[in-house]
Design a protein around this motif. Sequence first.
Motif, PDB file in Angstrom:
ATOM      1  N   SER A 161      -6.335   3.471  -6.155  1.00  0.00           N
ATOM      2  CA  SER A 161      -5.264   4.470  -6.126  1.00  0.00           C
ATOM      3  C   SER A 161      -4.137   4.184  -5.132  1.00  0.00           C
ATOM      4  N   GLY A 162      -4.238   3.115  -4.340  1.00  0.00           N
ATOM      5  CA  GLY A 162      -3.133   2.730  -3.454  1.00  0.00           C
ATOM      6  C   GLY A 162      -3.006   3.634  -2.236  1.00  0.00           C
ATOM      7  N   ASP A 163      -2.024   3.312  -1.399  1.00  0.00           N
ATOM      8  CA  ASP A 163      -1.803   4.057  -0.166  1.00  0.00           C
ATOM      9  C   ASP A 163      -0.558   4.926  -0.351  1.00  0.00           C
ATOM     10  N   PRO A 164      -0.717   6.244  -0.350  1.00  0.00           N
ATOM     11  CA  PRO A 164       0.453   7.109  -0.559  1.00  0.00           C
ATOM     12  C   PRO A 164       1.411   7.118   0.638  1.00  0.00           C
ATOM     13  N   LEU A 186      -2.044  17.818  16.235  1.00  0.00           N
ATOM     14  CA  LEU A 186      -1.478  17.292  14.989  1.00  0.00           C
ATOM     15  C   LEU A 186      -2.440  16.256  14.414  1.00  0.00           C
ATOM     16  N   TYR A 187      -2.799  16.432  13.141  1.00  0.00           N
ATOM     17  CA  TYR A 187      -3.627  15.440  12.432  1.00  0.00           C
ATOM     18  C   TYR A 187      -2.744  14.710  11.420  1.00  0.00           C
ATOM     19  N   GLU A 188      -2.820  13.383  11.431  1.00  0.00           N
ATOM     20  CA  GLU A 188      -2.051  12.601  10.462  1.00  0.00           C
ATOM     21  C   GLU A 188      -2.972  11.648   9.722  1.00  0.00           C
ATOM     22  N   SER A 189      -2.620  11.355   8.458  1.00  0.00           N
ATOM     23  CA  SER A 189      -3.263  10.259   7.754  1.00  0.00           C
ATOM     24  C   SER A 189      -2.340   9.060   7.973  1.00  0.00           C
ATOM     25  N   GLU A 190      -2.808   8.110   8.794  1.00  0.00           N
ATOM     26  CA  GLU A 190      -1.973   6.946   9.120  1.00  0.00           C
ATOM     27  C   GLU A 190      -1.869   6.035   7.914  1.00  0.00           C
ATOM     28  N   SER A 191      -3.025   5.780   7.281  1.00  0.00           N
ATOM     29  CA  SER A 191      -3.027   4.913   6.102  1.00  0.00           C
ATOM     30  C   SER A 191      -4.308   5.149   5.319  1.00  0.00           C
ATOM     31  N   ARG A 200      -7.486   6.127   7.580  1.00  0.00           N
ATOM     32  CA  ARG A 200      -7.320   6.102   9.040  1.00  0.00           C
ATOM     33  C   ARG A 200      -6.611   7.384   9.470  1.00  0.00           C
ATOM     34  N   ILE A 201      -7.300   8.148  10.302  1.00  0.00           N
ATOM     35  CA  ILE A 201      -6.789   9.442  10.775  1.00  0.00           C
ATOM     36  C   ILE A 201      -6.309   9.275  12.214  1.00  0.00           C
ATOM     37  N   ARG A 202      -5.162   9.900  12.507  1.00  0.00           N
ATOM     38  CA  ARG A 202      -4.709   9.893  13.899  1.00  0.00           C
ATOM     39  C   ARG A 202      -4.584  11.338  14.376  1.00  0.00           C
TER      40      ARG A 202
END
Length: 272
Positions: A161-164, A186-191, A200-202
């Motif tokens: 499904s690739g990296d959005p 703050l939670y981010e989806s890095e990739s 990968r969560i930051r």
Amino acid sequence: VAHEKPGPSSIEWLTVRLYAMPELYAALLDPEPGLVADVRGWIDAAARPGWRDVLDPACGPGGWLLALAGREGRVLGCDLEAAMVEYARERLRGMDGDLRVGDMRDLPFPDASADVGVNLHGSVGHLEDDADVLLHLRSIRRVLRPGGLYILGITVVEPGSGDPGPEVLWSRPATPIPGGGQAAILYESESRIPERRRERIRVLLLTRGVRGAPPVIQESYELLTFPAAALVAMLDEAGFGIEGCRHMLVETRPDLGLVPDAQDVTLVLRRR
Ligand SMILES: C[S@@+](CC[C@H](N)C(=O)[O-])C[C@H]1O[C@@H](n2cnc3c(N)ncnc32)[C@H](O)[C@@H]1O
């Protein structure tokens, strides 16, 4: 211009983890009342009438146990972090319960001792691989009573499904902390790396005046993701039937089934 030498506090920033700070975690991440009401409704609709004993296999500071436990029921919880367990014990004092340091792959509780297990916030993604997840599912199955429910938050992503791209997942503005001071998160989806089944969560945490906490904590980690068909097969192998699949990114959290690329879902599972 002379560069400032990093002081001890800068080094400390690199090693502090949110999971080692239960008071901060609880103030920022305890479940919201609307979510608790939804989860309780899903449980009431599917569990045996009069369900009461609740288990959280990665209980953190005990937020879900506190939210779901009734006055009559027992609370069972374990976590790898001793600080989390100690904090949860303190919060749940007075309830009939057993909170201890333990691993969700090998739960330290007797067979058939809970009616409902709850494991939200994607904690199962902290496990290393499918072998670990199977160990976890079998261990949960052993501790649940026959017909018991397991409410499991999990991320469903297909390998192709690739990296959005980078994405902000969730944030919470400045919030008072009970011991004094404030914090924001703050939670981010890095990739996404679907072919490795990892996201990968930051996490960025900012504090002001919070005892024992540095002003900035930044950490990142990878969480395991699951292709839909492989997850269905694994649940079946571990002895669980799927009773519902709530899509958490849709406002009403509808049951749209365990479909490919369902993303952030909460499964309602029944122990066979
Ligand atoms: C997102 S928090 C869960 C919070 C908790 N369920 C609640 O109600 O707030 C994830 C927790 O999983 C714990 N953890 C990670 N791996 C674990 C394992 N193998 N066994 C038990 N706990 C684990 C971490 O220490 C952390 O406290």
